[in-house]
Design a protein around this motif. Structure first.
Motif, PDB file in Angstrom:
ATOM      1  N   THR A 119       0.857  -1.175   0.000  1.00 18.79           N
ATOM      2  CA  THR A 119       0.000   0.000   0.000  1.00 18.79           C
ATOM      3  C   THR A 119       0.897   1.230   0.000  1.00 18.79           C
ATOM      4  O   THR A 119       2.046   1.181   0.446  1.00 18.79           O
ATOM      5  N   SER A 863      -0.005  -9.660  -0.895  1.00 19.90           N
ATOM      6  CA  SER A 863      -0.403  -8.699   0.133  1.00 19.90           C
ATOM      7  C   SER A 863      -0.714  -9.351   1.473  1.00 19.90           C
ATOM      8  O   SER A 863      -1.116  -8.657   2.418  1.00 19.90           O
ATOM      9  N   ASP A 864      -0.511 -10.665   1.592  1.00 17.99           N
ATOM     10  CA  ASP A 864      -0.881 -11.358   2.828  1.00 17.99           C
ATOM     11  C   ASP A 864      -0.178 -10.787   4.054  1.00 17.99           C
ATOM     12  O   ASP A 864      -0.745 -10.729   5.142  1.00 17.99           O
ATOM     13  N   LYS A 867      -2.112  -8.199   5.987  1.00 19.31           N
ATOM     14  CA  LYS A 867      -3.486  -8.448   6.395  1.00 19.31           C
ATOM     15  C   LYS A 867      -3.667  -8.710   7.878  1.00 19.31           C
ATOM     16  O   LYS A 867      -4.772  -8.590   8.398  1.00 19.31           O
ATOM     17  N   TYR A 868      -2.598  -9.077   8.589  1.00 18.68           N
ATOM     18  CA  TYR A 868      -2.766  -9.512   9.977  1.00 18.68           C
ATOM     19  C   TYR A 868      -1.806  -8.795  10.917  1.00 18.68           C
ATOM     20  O   TYR A 868      -1.509  -9.282  11.998  1.00 18.68           O
ATOM     21  N   GLU A 869      -1.306  -7.617  10.518  1.00 19.12           N
ATOM     22  CA  GLU A 869      -0.250  -6.989  11.303  1.00 19.12           C
ATOM     23  C   GLU A 869      -0.744  -6.519  12.653  1.00 19.12           C
ATOM     24  O   GLU A 869      -0.124  -6.751  13.681  1.00 19.12           O
ATOM     25  N   ALA A 873      -6.617  -5.487  12.563  1.00 17.59           N
ATOM     26  CA  ALA A 873      -6.628  -6.261  11.325  1.00 17.59           C
ATOM     27  C   ALA A 873      -6.981  -7.716  11.612  1.00 17.59           C
ATOM     28  O   ALA A 873      -7.738  -8.349  10.867  1.00 17.59           O
ATOM     29  N   LYS A 874      -6.452  -8.240  12.704  1.00 20.89           N
ATOM     30  CA  LYS A 874      -6.777  -9.617  13.088  1.00 20.89           C
ATOM     31  C   LYS A 874      -8.256  -9.747  13.439  1.00 20.89           C
ATOM     32  O   LYS A 874      -8.902 -10.753  13.122  1.00 20.89           O
ATOM     33  N   PHE A 877     -10.197 -10.048  10.213  1.00 17.22           N
ATOM     34  CA  PHE A 877      -9.964 -11.359   9.608  1.00 17.22           C
ATOM     35  C   PHE A 877     -10.751 -12.443  10.343  1.00 17.22           C
ATOM     36  O   PHE A 877     -11.438 -13.266   9.739  1.00 17.22           O
ATOM     37  N   VAL A 891      -8.004 -18.708   3.720  1.00 15.40           N
ATOM     38  CA  VAL A 891      -7.022 -17.820   3.088  1.00 15.40           C
ATOM     39  C   VAL A 891      -6.237 -18.585   2.033  1.00 15.40           C
ATOM     40  O   VAL A 891      -6.008 -18.088   0.920  1.00 15.40           O
ATOM     41  N   ASN A 895      -6.075 -17.914  -1.965  1.00 12.28           N
ATOM     42  CA  ASN A 895      -4.824 -17.763  -2.688  1.00 12.28           C
ATOM     43  C   ASN A 895      -4.743 -18.716  -3.872  1.00 12.28           C
ATOM     44  O   ASN A 895      -4.222 -18.368  -4.943  1.00 12.28           O
TER      45      ASN A 895
END
Length: 946
Positions: A119, A863-864, A867-869, A873-874, A877, A891, A895
């Motif tokens: 991003t 971009s995975d 997604k969970y940083e 974000a978690k 998800f 996931v 993919n």
């Protein structure tokens, strides 16, 4: 207190084993170590600071918690470095820096980073411009190559055509964000009156369009050459990197870029008004607004912290004086105080929007505000005033640990303005050191008996509402005709390299990303719990989803869920609204409750050490709401005024009218907040009955991310929530039909609108996670789902019609739409519609290209790592897992779909879902101007009303 102070990211102290002398001997030529953070107690961001021979400052922060890297380049230049008559240049270059450079093709910057799974963005304010990207760590060399190319190799790529297109884009941005928005010009009008003529803050960051119209391409090139040298920049790299690996790369790509002219600090001259200045403006608004501004100090001045605390006392929430004296007693719909600070100056601003039912004009509101200031003198500062600010500082600091981008941004800003990257500890200390006497002193110094700017914004034709007749007019300048700056006037700098910059660095293997490990439990009352442990910060984030929302309503009770959620944010049986807010603030916690279509969402944020106390307050809110008549009356009035205010916003008008067309005959066609008719008829008993009937735990979903172990979290949750029992009735959701006629233009009049809002679309798929809806979204990605989509490149980058254009599939489990949308220049309305239709038709008929398919696959599958940083974000998800009854392996299934979907499958989806003959066209704009023009498109044009 300013939110920016609370949002600064930090990291706990980490012991650094390497010493400066050891690092110094291994440095590349042309790079020197300036300093590195020393091990210490408390909270700070570890860093190493270097400088290149050309003056570029480099800061590296190592954080190996996620396989990410965040790169930020901050230039110490903003609108404050501009000149009278040449405003908007800094912001303009924010746009130009994304338009390609000598070794990066046109529009390639966005494509390269998106394809890398990252991003990116850039921002400009009065004092600095920054460009940043977050990418998987294997892409870091490519990011350095990109940033170096636009720092040292930009000007030859700045063509006349690009200049003209981006000038139009900036005009569109101003139209969308300022000229076509309620109260949009308030800030620039206040600045004209607050600052002396010619002061660098007296013009808006986006600039005046007359100034940009006079400029030529050589003017902006000259601005770049003056301010965008490496010696006026800070490069900050944070994430899963090692300093010794970054230094050779930074020296390779940035080291040969020549220094720019020397830059000296701008003067911080105290602003003093000679009199109180009254100004006013008529605008397309529903509610009048009073805005009072005092000049104060400047950022990081010794008085800034005390002034921030003063602003909190006067107007910082439910315990503030303005809330008590204006909002709680329904004299105003909204009132608040802020103290934003910039490098050269701060301003202390108080504002209020009177409630029309109160009968108060802006002169009355001014007197109440001034009486509140007098009341503060008598009230003084309490222990709780200071305690809650200190709690906010601690909580905000710790929550700032959650993203590497936050930490990098803090390092970059502190270095740019203070020459010291890690100032978070100093910042916390200066707020903790503020005393009651300090707050009273700054009040007496900057507010009491001091002159201010008093701005009245009133609905058109209602000048009788202003606080006082205008007594100030800004100086009018005549800057002449078009600029005559020539290319030969420029002093161009060129870099000399020993490698080929035209070769884009090749990324390494995409880093393996571990899915968050999860655990489950059941509270025994029908609430499913899905949790995950994240030990990066001592925090707990919780999302509770209760199955009730606007889909459960009937048209005559529309808005009851939203009003109930608003009341749950107010008083309880054992706490007043003010007491509840204070208790949460003292813990550094927050609880917010909001209503959607299918769920009421309860979001809880807490330091883990305060989780038990926070959950006690949560239970109180959920199970013992106060439902007081005075709270209901106030919130009902605020909702009604909010609906009327929203009706002046063209984007809201477009969204509301479009939903009516898509979901005709169902509750889905009605805004979540309800309508004027429905909300005005709601009663407190309606809300109580709704809560008693539907607000039950059974079927609820609770997602939690905490550093605490599973057993501890589960025990705390059961202790507070397991006794809450009950099940609400199930419903059959009806989302109506699209009764609007395809192939028809529906025109909603917004008189004299400088822009038109366009919506083109139809009913489409319901949401799924790995099925046709997801695959259709992949199909649409290159058409309208990313910055480099065909639609955006056409309407924004090629034509300059809009600030942004897009298309997407949007859905929940019950209904969905496909929609193309943009806010465009009024004079480009007809051709914008034509371009939308042409792009969609061409994609449907000719299909996706091979390079577009490859771009989509790389962009999504790489971009995975992003997604969970963070815990939030978690939460998002994991919420999908519960709502759609999935396993985390979905996931990997997604993919696989991205990797294997064929060109033929994509084209078949386009053929199935993108038939423009099935779509309606909605335009919100100036009917007297547009009606005849729209008829030239060959569609029937039907004017509608809300």
């Amino acid at each position: 207190m300013k939110k920016s102070k609370l949002a600064f990211a930090i990291a706990f102290a980490i012991t650094l084993t390497a010493c400066g002398s050891q690092l110094q001997t291994n440095l590349p030529a042309g790079v020197k170590l300036i300093e590195q953070s020393e091990p210490r107690q408390g909270i700070h961001i570890p860093y190493k600071k270097y400088q290149l021979d050309n003056g570029l400052t480099l800061i590296i922060h190592e954080d190996h918690s996620d396989p990410l890297v965040h790169v930020d380049v901050t230039y110490h230049v903003g609108s404050a470095r501009e000149e009278l008559g040449k405003s908007g240049f800094a912001h303009f270059f924010e746009h130009m820096m994304f338009q390609g450079s000598e070794n990066v093709g046109d529009e390639e910057h966005f494509r390269i980073i998106t394809e890398a799974g990252g991003t990116l963005n850039g921002t400009t304010n009065s004092d600095r411009t920054n460009y940043f990207e977050t990418v998987p760590v294997n892409q870091v060399e490519k990011m350095l190559w990109l940033e170096a190319d636009r720092m040292g190799f930009l000007l030859d790529a700045v063509t006349e055509k690009k200049f003209e297109v981006q000038r139009e884009t900036v005009k569109n941005e101003r139209g969308q964000r300022i000229d076509n928005q309620p109260y949009g010009r308030l800030g620039e009008r206040v600045a004209q009156a607050l600052y002396p003529d010619g002061h660098p803050y007296s013009w808006p960051v986006i600039g005046y369009m007359d100034d940009l119209n006079r400029a030529n391409v050589n003017d902006v090139k000259a601005f770049f050459l003056r301010w965008y040298g490496p010696n006026n920049a800070t490069l900050t790299i944070g994430g899963a990197v090692k300093a010794e690996e970054m230094l050779p790369l930074v020296q390779k790509y940035f080291g040969s870029i020549p220094r720019g002219p020397e830059v000296t600090a701008a003067a911080k001259v105290a602003v003093k008004l000679p009199e109180t200045r009254y100004i006013s403006m008529e605008d397309n608004v529903h509610l009048p607004l009073l805005y009072i501004t005092y000049p104060t100090a400047y950022a990081n001045h010794k008085d800034e912290a005390a002034l921030d605390i003063l602003s909190e006392i006067l107007g910082g929430g439910n315990n503030s004086l303005l809330y008590k004296n204006l909002v709680k007693n329904q004299l105003a719909v909204q009132a608040a105080v802020s103290h934003p600070c910039r490098e050269l100056a701060c301003d202390f601003s108080l504002y209020a929007l009177p409630n029309p039912t109160s009968g108060k004009n802006l002169a009355d509101i001014e007197q109440i505000i001034r009486a509140s200031l007098t009341e503060f003198e008598q009230r003084g500062v309490t222990d709780d005033d200071l305690l809650k600010v200190k709690a906010k500082i601690e909580a905000g600091s710790i929550f700032g640990l959650q993203s590497v981008s936050g930490k990098v941004s803090q390092l970059a800003a502190s270095e740019t303005f203070l020459g010291k990257p890690d100032t978070i500890g100093d910042d916390i200390a200066r707020y903790n050191a503020v005393t009651k006497d300090d707050v009273m002193r700054v009040y007496n110094t900057y507010i009491k008996n001091q002159h201010s700017v008093v701005m009245s914004v009133v609905p058109r034709g209602q000048t009788q509402l202003i606080a006082k007749a205008d007594n100030f007019k800004p100086v009018q300048h005549d800057f002449g005709g078009p600029s005559t700056t020539k290319a030969e006037d420029l002093q161009v700098r060129k870099a000399t390299d020993n490698f080929d910059r035209s070769k884009q660095p090749v990324a390494g293997v995409n880093p393996a990303v571990e899915l968050p490990a999860t655990w489950t439990t059941d509270l025994g009352n029908g609430i499913q719990v899905l949790g995950s442990q994240s030990t990066e910060t001592p925090t707990t984030s919780l999302l509770l989803k209760i199955p009730v929302g606007s889909y459960y309503e009937t048209a005559d009770k529309a808005g009851v869920s939203a009003l109930m959620a608003a009341l749950l944010n107010e008083s309880t049986q054992n706490y007043s609204t003010e007491q509840m807010s204070l208790e949460l603030e003292k813990l550094g916690s927050s609880i917010s409750i909001n209503s959607g279509d299918s769920y009421i969402d309860v979001f809880v944020s807490s330091l883990s050490k305060n989780l038990p106390q926070t959950l006690v307050l949560l239970e109180e809110k959920l199970r013992n709401p106060g439902f007081k008549a005075e709270d209901f009356s106030r919130l009902q009035q605020q909702t009604l005024q909010g609906i009327q205010h929203s009706a002046t916003n063209p984007g809201y008008l477009a969204a509301t009218a479009y939903n009516k067309m898509m979901y005709d005959g169902s509750i889905a066609a009605v805004p979540n907040e309800g309508t004027l008719e429905s909300v005005s008829k709601l009663t407190l008993d309606d809300v109580k009955n709704w809560h008693q009937t539907y607000f039950k735990p059974a079927g609820g979903q609770l997602i939690v991310v905490s550093d605490l172990p599973q057993d501890t979290v589960a025990t705390e949750l059961k202790n507070q929530l397991a006794d809450w029992q009950g099940k609400g009735p199930s419903i059959q959701v009806n989302t109506g039909k699209m009764k609007a006629q395809p192939g028809t233009i529906y025109l909603l009049d917004k008189p004299d609108a400088p822009q038109s809002e366009i919506r083109i679309g139809k009913r489409s798929l319901t949401q799924d996670i790995t099925g046709e809806f997801y695959q259709a979204s992949l199909m649409n990605f290159v058409l309208g789902g990313t910055f480099n989509s065909r639609i955006n490149l056409n309407l924004r980058e090629d034509k300059g019609y809009t600030y942004g254009a897009r298309a997407s599939f949007s859905a929940d489990k019950f209904a969905g739409t496909y929609t193309a949308s943009a806010a465009v220049r009024a004079d480009a309305t007809v051709d914008s519609i034509r371009q939308f239709i042409n792009e969609i038709d061409a994609f449907r008929q000719k299909g996706i290209q091979d390079d577009e398919l490859a771009f989509m696959r790389l962009a999504i599958n790489q971009s995975d790592a992003l997604k969970y940083e963070t815990p939030n974000a978690k939460l998002g998800f994991m919420a999908q897992i519960l709502e759609f009854n999935l396993t985390p392996d979905f996931v990997r299934e997604r993919n696989q779909i991205v990797s294997s979907i064929s060109k033929e499958q994509v084209n078949a989806l386009a053929a199935k879902h993108l038939d423009t003959k099935e779509m309606i066209i909605l335009v919100v704009g100036d009917a007297k101007r547009l009606t005849t023009e729209l008829e030239t498109l060959g569609y029937p044009v039907q004017q509608i009303s809300m």
